[in-house]
Enzyme design. Structure first.
Site, PDB file in Angstrom:
ATOM      1  N   ASP A   1       0.833  -1.113   0.008  1.00  0.00           N
ATOM      2  CA  ASP A   1       0.124  -0.195  -0.100  1.00  0.00           C
ATOM      3  C   ASP A   1       1.069   1.134  -0.078  1.00  0.00           C
ATOM      4  O   ASP A   1       2.107   1.385   0.308  1.00  0.00           O
ATOM      5  CB  ASP A   1      -1.107  -0.032   1.016  1.00  0.00           C
ATOM      6  CG  ASP A   1      -0.357  -0.255   2.609  1.00  0.00           C
ATOM      7  OD1 ASP A   1       0.791  -0.950   2.367  1.00  0.00           O
ATOM      8  OD2 ASP A   1      -0.675   0.458   3.514  1.00  0.00           O
TER       9      ASP A   1
ATOM     10  N   GLU B   1      -0.722  -2.108   5.353  1.00  0.00           N
ATOM     11  CA  GLU B   1       0.163  -2.052   6.392  1.00  0.00           C
ATOM     12  C   GLU B   1       0.372  -0.675   7.312  1.00  0.00           C
ATOM     13  O   GLU B   1       0.204  -0.616   8.435  1.00  0.00           O
ATOM     14  CB  GLU B   1       1.668  -2.270   6.169  1.00  0.00           C
ATOM     15  CG  GLU B   1       2.659  -2.317   7.177  1.00  0.00           C
ATOM     16  CD  GLU B   1       3.332  -1.269   7.861  1.00  0.00           C
ATOM     17  OE1 GLU B   1       3.390  -1.169   8.922  1.00  0.00           O
ATOM     18  OE2 GLU B   1       3.172  -0.027   7.177  1.00  0.00           O
ATOM     19  N   GLU B   2      -0.081   0.451   6.377  1.00  0.00           N
ATOM     20  CA  GLU B   2       0.028   1.882   7.080  1.00  0.00           C
ATOM     21  C   GLU B   2      -1.271   2.159   7.699  1.00  0.00           C
ATOM     22  O   GLU B   2      -1.225   3.230   8.617  1.00  0.00           O
ATOM     23  CB  GLU B   2       0.094   2.947   5.800  1.00  0.00           C
ATOM     24  CG  GLU B   2       1.453   2.529   5.105  1.00  0.00           C
ATOM     25  CD  GLU B   2       2.681   3.222   5.654  1.00  0.00           C
ATOM     26  OE1 GLU B   2       2.455   3.754   6.840  1.00  0.00           O
ATOM     27  OE2 GLU B   2       3.621   2.960   4.910  1.00  0.00           O
TER      28      GLU B   2
ATOM     29  N   HIS C   1       7.806   8.290   4.502  1.00  0.00           N
ATOM     30  CA  HIS C   1       6.670   9.381   4.562  1.00  0.00           C
ATOM     31  C   HIS C   1       6.820  10.962   4.186  1.00  0.00           C
ATOM     32  O   HIS C   1       5.949  11.746   4.599  1.00  0.00           O
ATOM     33  CB  HIS C   1       5.887   9.186   5.950  1.00  0.00           C
ATOM     34  CG  HIS C   1       5.418   7.820   6.430  1.00  0.00           C
ATOM     35  ND1 HIS C   1       4.221   7.708   7.157  1.00  0.00           N
ATOM     36  CD2 HIS C   1       5.669   6.498   5.915  1.00  0.00           C
ATOM     37  CE1 HIS C   1       4.035   6.532   7.306  1.00  0.00           C
ATOM     38  NE2 HIS C   1       5.194   5.828   6.542  1.00  0.00           N
TER      39      HIS C   1
END
Length: 402
Positions: free
Chosen positions: A84, A142-143, A368
C-alpha cells in the site's frame, strides 16, 4: 554456499532489471491502504501460468498468497511484503513519479513488492530443489490501523506455516548495509483523540467561561510527565500531540477543543502504564477546569518482537553467503516506527530486518516524506539477503512441526 543458493543468486542477477521495472510501475500507480485493487490484480497477473498456487482477495481484502511447494520434504516458511501507499503529494520529480494525485509510495512498499515478486519467480523456477515450502504473503494496508496483517491472519495465511520473515528498506541506512536486531525491533502504538468540552464566552469576561484552550495546554504539558516520571529511564516511550484544533476568533473563548496524537512503546508492559496515566491526567485536568471530555484511545500495532533463534539464523545466513553487494551486516538496534508485521511475529517465531536504501552523498529524506526515494540497488540486495535466509532456513534451520 550451496548449489541452490548460487543458482538463486544467478537468477536474481539476471532479473534485476525486471525488479526495477516492476518497482517503477508500482511507484507510478500507487493506491491507498484497503483500496489497492489494481495493485493486487497486477501482482496476481504476474503469477499467471507459473507453477504455484495463487489465492486472491484474502480475508475480503486485496491480499494475495502464493504457495510454492518444494520437491523435497521440509519446513514451511512465509515471507511477506506489503504494497500500500500513502496520502502524500509526491515531490521527487522522478520520471516515474506518481500519476495518482495526492498518493505516493513514500515508504518503500513498491520496492518490497518488486523484489518479492522476482524472488518468488526464482523460487518457483527452482522449486524441485527446495526442501519444504515457501508462502509469499503480498499484504495490503500496512499503513492504516488495524493493519492488513490481521485480516490476512484471520483468513488463514499462517495455517501450516512454521515461521515468517520480512524486510523493510530503510532510507536512513546506506545501500549495501543490512540491519538486524533480536528482541523488540519496532515500537507498539496507540492513537488517541480527545475532545474537551467547556463553556464558551467573551474574552473580556473569562470568569463566565470554562476555557478549553487553557485546559488543553495544561493537558499537553501534563502528559509529557508520563514519559519523564512514570516510565523507567531504561525503557522507551513517546507521547505526541500531533493536532490541537483550537482555532477561533481572537476575543472568543472556545467552548471545545480537539486534540489528537499517538503513543509509542518498546514493551507491552509500558503500554498499560502510559494508558492508565494518560486517562488519569485527562480526568484530573477536566475535573480541575470544570470540563467534560470524550476520549477515543485505541491500541493498534503491538511491539514487533524478533525471535532470537530466527534472527540468529538470518544473520548467520547472510554473513555465510558473502553476498558481494552487502558491505555490512550489523545490529541496528530497535526502530522507533511501528509495523504491522508485529501481528505475524505474535503468531509465529519470526524475523523482520532491514536493507539500506540510501545513496551516500545524497540528502536523507525520511519515510513518509514527499521527497522520499530509494536507491534501486537495494532491490537486488533485498532479493539476495532474503534468498539466503530462505535457503538456510529450509536446508538447515527450519522448525518443521508434523
Amino acid at each position: 554456499m550451496t548449489t541452490l543458493q548460487a543458482q538463486l543468486f544467478t537468477l536474481l542477477n539476471e532479473k534485476e532489471a525486471e525488479m526495477i521495472k516492476i518497482r517503477r510501475h508500482l511507484h507510478r500507480h500507487p493506491e491507498l491502504s484497503f483500496q489497492e485493487t489494481e495493485t493486487a490484480k497486477y501482482i496476481a497477473a504476474f503469477y499467471e501460468g507459473k507453477d504455484c498456487v495463487v489465492k486472491t482477495q484474502i480475508g475480503g481484502q486485496n491480499g494475495v498468497l502464493i504457495d510454492i511447494k518444494g520437491g523435497l520434504p521440509g519446513p514451511s516458511l512465509a515471507i511477506r511484503a506489503d504494497f500500500d501507499a500513502l496520502p502524500i503529494k509526491e515531490a521527487t520529480g522522478l520520471p516515474f513519479a506518481s500519476e495518482n494525485e495526492g498518493v505516493m509510495h513514500a515508504c518503500g512498499h513498491d520496492g518490497h513488492t518488486a523484489y518479492m515478486m522476482v524472488l518468488a519467480d526464482c523460487l518457483i523456477e527452482l522449486k524441485a530443489q527446495l526442501p519444504g515450502s515457501v508462502r509469499i504473503i503480498h499484504q495490503p494496508a500496512e499503513e492504516v490501523p488495524p493493519g492488513g496483517s490481521i485480516g490476512m491472519i484471520k483468513a488463514g495465511c499462517l495455517e501450516g506455516i512454521d515461521n515468517v520473515f520480512g524486510i523493510h528498506v530503510m532510507s536512513n541506512m546506506e545501500v549495501g548495509t543490512v540491519g538486524i536486531h533480536p528482541g523488540s525491533v519496532h515500537t507498539g502504538r496507540a492513537t488517541f483523540k480527545v475532545k474537551l468540552q467547556g463553556k464558551g464566552g467573551h474574552g473580556s469576561t473569562p470568569q463566565d467561561a470554562n476555557d478549553t484552550i487553557v485546559a488543553g495546554a495544561q493537558f499537553i504539558n501534563a502528559i509529557q510527565t508520563i514519559v519523564s516520571r512514570r516510565v523507567s529511564p531504561f525503557d522507551s516511550a513517546t507521547v505526541t500531540i500531533g493536532s490541537f484544533d483550537g482555532k477561533g476568533s481572537a476575543n472568543v473563548i472556545k467552548d471545545s477543543v480537539t486534540l489528537e496524537g499517538d503513543v509509542r512503546v518498546m514493551k507491552e508492559e509500558t503500554r498499560a502504564v502510559v494508558e492508565q496515566q494518560f486517562k488519569q491526567i485527562l480526568a484530573g485536568i477536566s475535573d480541575a477546569f470544570g470540563l467534560t471530555y470524550e476520549l477515543d484511545y485505541a491500541n493498534d500495532y503491538p511491539v514487533c518482537v524478533n525471535d532470537a533463534e530466527m534472527t540468529q539464523l538470518v544473520t548467520e545466513a547472510i554473513r555465510a553467503d558473502n553476498i558481494p553487494e552487502v558491505t555490512r551486516v550489523f545490529d541496528c538496534g530497535p526502530q522507533t516506527p511501528s509495523e504491522d508485521f508485529a501481528h505475524y511475529a505474535e503468531e509465529r517465531p519470526s524475523c523482520f530486518f532491514f536493507v539500506g536504501a540510501h545513496t551516500p552523498g545524497k540528502p536523507v529524506y525520511p519515510h513518509h516524506h514527499p521527497h522520499f526515494d530509494i536507491d534501486e540497488n537495494c532491490l537486488l540486495i533485498a532479493g539476495k539477503v532474503m534468498s539466503s535466509a530462505v535457503v538456510h532456513y529450509l536446508t538447515e534451520g527450519g522448525t518443521h512441526h508434523e
